[in-house]
Design a protein around this motif. Structure first.
Motif, PDB file in Angstrom:
ATOM      1  N   GLN A  14       0.835  -1.104   0.111  1.00 15.82           N
ATOM      2  CA  GLN A  14      -0.020  -0.124  -0.123  1.00 15.82           C
ATOM      3  C   GLN A  14       1.034   1.143  -0.251  1.00 15.82           C
ATOM      4  OE1 GLN A  14      -2.825   0.138   3.193  1.00 15.82           O
ATOM      5  NE2 GLN A  14      -3.929   1.769   2.048  1.00 15.82           N
ATOM      6  N   VAL A  15       0.549   2.368  -0.889  1.00 16.92           N
ATOM      7  CA  VAL A  15       1.212   3.394  -0.867  1.00 16.92           C
ATOM      8  C   VAL A  15       0.824   4.547   0.182  1.00 16.92           C
ATOM      9  CG1 VAL A  15       1.786   5.392  -2.617  1.00 16.92           C
ATOM     10  CG2 VAL A  15       1.175   3.332  -3.468  1.00 16.92           C
ATOM     11  N   GLN A  16       1.945   5.033   0.764  1.00 15.74           N
ATOM     12  CA  GLN A  16       1.968   6.102   1.779  1.00 15.74           C
ATOM     13  C   GLN A  16       2.658   7.510   1.448  1.00 15.74           C
ATOM     14  OE1 GLN A  16       3.123   4.818   5.655  1.00 15.74           O
ATOM     15  NE2 GLN A  16       3.141   6.842   6.467  1.00 15.74           N
ATOM     16  N   LEU A  17       1.958   8.568   1.420  1.00 18.63           N
ATOM     17  CA  LEU A  17       2.316   9.718   1.143  1.00 18.63           C
ATOM     18  C   LEU A  17       2.457  10.828   2.290  1.00 18.63           C
ATOM     19  CD1 LEU A  17       0.726   8.478  -1.541  1.00 18.63           C
ATOM     20  CD2 LEU A  17       1.214  10.857  -2.362  1.00 18.63           C
ATOM     21  N   VAL A  18       3.491  11.242   2.755  1.00 20.53           N
ATOM     22  CA  VAL A  18       3.642  12.356   3.849  1.00 20.53           C
ATOM     23  C   VAL A  18       4.374  13.649   3.358  1.00 20.53           C
ATOM     24  CG1 VAL A  18       4.675  12.490   5.952  1.00 20.53           C
ATOM     25  CG2 VAL A  18       4.226  10.151   5.261  1.00 20.53           C
ATOM     26  N   GLU A  19       3.675  14.688   3.503  1.00 21.47           N
ATOM     27  CA  GLU A  19       3.854  16.054   3.111  1.00 21.47           C
ATOM     28  C   GLU A  19       4.644  16.846   4.311  1.00 21.47           C
ATOM     29  OE1 GLU A  19      -0.163  15.504   1.191  1.00 21.47           O
ATOM     30  OE2 GLU A  19       0.583  15.325   2.876  1.00 21.47           O
ATOM     31  N   SER A  20       5.571  17.692   3.950  1.00 19.52           N
ATOM     32  CA  SER A  20       6.073  18.422   4.938  1.00 19.52           C
ATOM     33  C   SER A  20       6.341  19.622   4.416  1.00 19.52           C
ATOM     34  CB  SER A  20       7.272  17.781   5.548  1.00 19.52           C
ATOM     35  OG  SER A  20       8.486  17.641   4.807  1.00 19.52           O
ATOM     36  N   GLY A  21       6.875  20.957   5.121  1.00 15.90           N
ATOM     37  CA  GLY A  21       7.418  22.148   4.840  1.00 15.90           C
ATOM     38  C   GLY A  21       6.457  23.206   4.755  1.00 15.90           C
ATOM     39  N   GLY A  22       5.262  22.973   5.341  1.00  9.86           N
ATOM     40  CA  GLY A  22       4.409  24.161   5.399  1.00  9.86           C
ATOM     41  C   GLY A  22       4.640  25.186   6.699  1.00  9.86           C
ATOM     42  N   GLY A  23       4.188  26.341   6.849  1.00  9.93           N
ATOM     43  CA  GLY A  23       4.171  27.099   7.718  1.00  9.93           C
ATOM     44  C   GLY A  23       3.787  28.238   7.381  1.00  9.93           C
ATOM     45  N   LEU A  24       4.086  29.270   8.327  1.00 15.62           N
ATOM     46  CA  LEU A  24       3.458  30.844   8.254  1.00 15.62           C
ATOM     47  C   LEU A  24       4.666  31.749   7.672  1.00 15.62           C
ATOM     48  CD1 LEU A  24       1.463  33.107   8.974  1.00 15.62           C
ATOM     49  CD2 LEU A  24       2.502  33.079  11.279  1.00 15.62           C
ATOM     50  N   VAL A  25       4.123  32.625   6.603  1.00 14.71           N
ATOM     51  CA  VAL A  25       5.143  33.365   5.867  1.00 14.71           C
ATOM     52  C   VAL A  25       4.406  34.462   5.508  1.00 14.71           C
ATOM     53  CG1 VAL A  25       6.559  31.444   5.045  1.00 14.71           C
ATOM     54  CG2 VAL A  25       4.520  32.459   3.626  1.00 14.71           C
ATOM     55  N   GLN A  26       5.168  35.743   5.395  1.00  8.24           N
ATOM     56  CA  GLN A  26       4.582  36.843   5.024  1.00  8.24           C
ATOM     57  C   GLN A  26       4.630  36.916   3.520  1.00  8.24           C
ATOM     58  OE1 GLN A  26       7.485  39.784   6.451  1.00  8.24           O
ATOM     59  NE2 GLN A  26       6.168  40.426   8.107  1.00  8.24           N
ATOM     60  N   SER A  27       3.372  37.948   2.745  1.00  8.63           N
ATOM     61  CA  SER A  27       3.303  37.927   1.553  1.00  8.63           C
ATOM     62  C   SER A  27       4.592  38.206   0.708  1.00  8.63           C
ATOM     63  CB  SER A  27       2.079  39.103   1.475  1.00  8.63           C
ATOM     64  OG  SER A  27       2.124  39.220  -0.073  1.00  8.63           O
ATOM     65  N   GLY A  28       4.821  37.761  -0.452  1.00  9.84           N
ATOM     66  CA  GLY A  28       5.924  37.693  -0.910  1.00  9.84           C
ATOM     67  C   GLY A  28       7.141  36.692  -0.496  1.00  9.84           C
ATOM     68  N   GLY A  29       6.721  36.018   0.378  1.00  9.83           N
ATOM     69  CA  GLY A  29       8.063  35.159   0.700  1.00  9.83           C
ATOM     70  C   GLY A  29       7.658  33.698   0.044  1.00  9.83           C
ATOM     71  N   SER A  30       8.754  33.014   0.454  1.00 13.60           N
ATOM     72  CA  SER A  30       8.820  31.471  -0.149  1.00 13.60           C
ATOM     73  C   SER A  30       8.668  30.364   0.755  1.00 13.60           C
ATOM     74  CB  SER A  30       9.810  31.388  -1.043  1.00 13.60           C
ATOM     75  OG  SER A  30      10.177  32.416  -1.959  1.00 13.60           O
ATOM     76  N   LEU A  31       8.431  29.431   0.369  1.00 12.49           N
ATOM     77  CA  LEU A  31       8.318  27.946   1.090  1.00 12.49           C
ATOM     78  C   LEU A  31       8.444  26.909  -0.021  1.00 12.49           C
ATOM     79  CD1 LEU A  31       5.079  28.146   3.377  1.00 12.49           C
ATOM     80  CD2 LEU A  31       7.671  27.906   4.220  1.00 12.49           C
ATOM     81  N   ARG A  32       9.216  25.906   0.493  1.00  8.79           N
ATOM     82  CA  ARG A  32       9.230  24.580  -0.409  1.00  8.79           C
ATOM     83  C   ARG A  32       8.649  23.485   0.293  1.00  8.79           C
ATOM     84  NH1 ARG A  32      14.259  20.921  -2.636  1.00  8.79           N
ATOM     85  NH2 ARG A  32      14.502  20.223  -0.235  1.00  8.79           N
ATOM     86  N   LEU A  33       7.495  22.856  -0.239  1.00  7.88           N
ATOM     87  CA  LEU A  33       7.019  21.829   0.362  1.00  7.88           C
ATOM     88  C   LEU A  33       7.513  20.587  -0.301  1.00  7.88           C
ATOM     89  CD1 LEU A  33       3.169  22.854  -0.055  1.00  7.88           C
ATOM     90  CD2 LEU A  33       4.737  23.480   1.811  1.00  7.88           C
ATOM     91  N   SER A  34       7.369  19.271   0.620  1.00  5.21           N
ATOM     92  CA  SER A  34       8.007  18.082   0.158  1.00  5.21           C
ATOM     93  C   SER A  34       7.082  16.994   0.521  1.00  5.21           C
ATOM     94  CB  SER A  34       9.280  17.905   0.912  1.00  5.21           C
ATOM     95  OG  SER A  34      10.533  18.834   0.671  1.00  5.21           O
ATOM     96  N   CYS A  35       7.119  15.983  -0.455  1.00  2.00           N
ATOM     97  CA  CYS A  35       6.176  14.848  -0.315  1.00  2.00           C
ATOM     98  C   CYS A  35       7.211  13.499  -0.530  1.00  2.00           C
ATOM     99  CB  CYS A  35       5.122  14.872  -1.309  1.00  2.00           C
ATOM    100  SG  CYS A  35       3.767  13.390  -1.273  1.00  2.00           S
ATOM    101  N   THR A  36       6.909  12.820   0.502  1.00  5.88           N
ATOM    102  CA  THR A  36       7.760  11.606   0.398  1.00  5.88           C
ATOM    103  C   THR A  36       6.904  10.168   0.267  1.00  5.88           C
ATOM    104  OG1 THR A  36       9.217  12.253   2.249  1.00  5.88           O
ATOM    105  CG2 THR A  36       9.395   9.689   1.736  1.00  5.88           C
ATOM    106  N   VAL A  37       6.949   9.350  -0.828  1.00  2.00           N
ATOM    107  CA  VAL A  37       6.138   8.547  -1.434  1.00  2.00           C
ATOM    108  C   VAL A  37       6.679   7.126  -1.187  1.00  2.00           C
ATOM    109  CG1 VAL A  37       4.731   7.613  -3.241  1.00  2.00           C
ATOM    110  CG2 VAL A  37       5.443  10.106  -3.235  1.00  2.00           C
ATOM    111  N   SER A  38       6.182   6.250  -0.386  1.00  5.82           N
ATOM    112  CA  SER A  38       6.714   4.890  -0.069  1.00  5.82           C
ATOM    113  C   SER A  38       6.177   3.729  -0.758  1.00  5.82           C
ATOM    114  CB  SER A  38       6.213   4.544   1.261  1.00  5.82           C
ATOM    115  OG  SER A  38       4.743   4.600   1.585  1.00  5.82           O
ATOM    116  N   THR A  39       6.671   3.699  -2.269  1.00  7.37           N
ATOM    117  CA  THR A  39       6.528   3.025  -3.074  1.00  7.37           C
ATOM    118  C   THR A  39       7.697   2.563  -4.094  1.00  7.37           C
ATOM    119  OG1 THR A  39       5.034   2.108  -5.022  1.00  7.37           O
ATOM    120  CG2 THR A  39       5.508   4.371  -4.808  1.00  7.37           C
TER     121      THR A  39
END
Length: 119
Positions: free
Chosen positions: A1-26
């Motif tokens: 069975q496939v499992q997906l886990v996201e990370s990297g979210g947060g609180l940022v100001q307008s104009g800022g940046s984030l990188r989200l990640s997703c790990t897939v177990s397959t």
């Protein structure tokens, strides 16, 4: 069975940046088409970016030029780089995947990660 886990979210100001990640177990990750969705409270879930098993990308008009989706098949990872963030980008972001080889198979979903953009 496939499992997906996201990370990297947060609180940022307008104009800022984030990188989200997703790990897939397959072991078949290289065959998967991967998507990023987002959903704000009281709104429908919105498809924001896709990347095929071959690396072809597509974006919703609302995020073109600001978001970048990518994948690393050696690490079973998919990423979403969010730049020039706006308050309208505030939502829970989900990754989703489906094996390209199987027509009609249901997609797998992660639990989501919260992105909040303040003015």
């Amino acid at each position: 069975q496939v499992q997906l886990v996201e990370s990297g979210g947060g609180l940022v100001q307008s104009g800022g940046s984030l990188r989200l990640s997703c790990t897939v177990s397959t072991s078949d990750f290289s065959f998967y088409d991967m998507d990023w969705y987002r959903q704000a409270p009281g709104k429908q879930r919105e498809l924001v970016a896709t990347i095929t098993f071959g690396g072809t990308t597509n974006y919703a008009d609302s995020v073109k030029g600001r978001f970048t989706i990518s994948r690393d098949n050696f690490k079973n990872m998919v990423y979403l780089q969010l730049s020039s963030l706006e308050p309208e980008d505030t939502a829970v972001y989900y990754c989703s995947g489906k094996d390209r080889r199987f027509n009609g198979a249901p997609p797998a979903w992660g639990q989501g990660t919260q992105v909040t953009v303040s003015s």
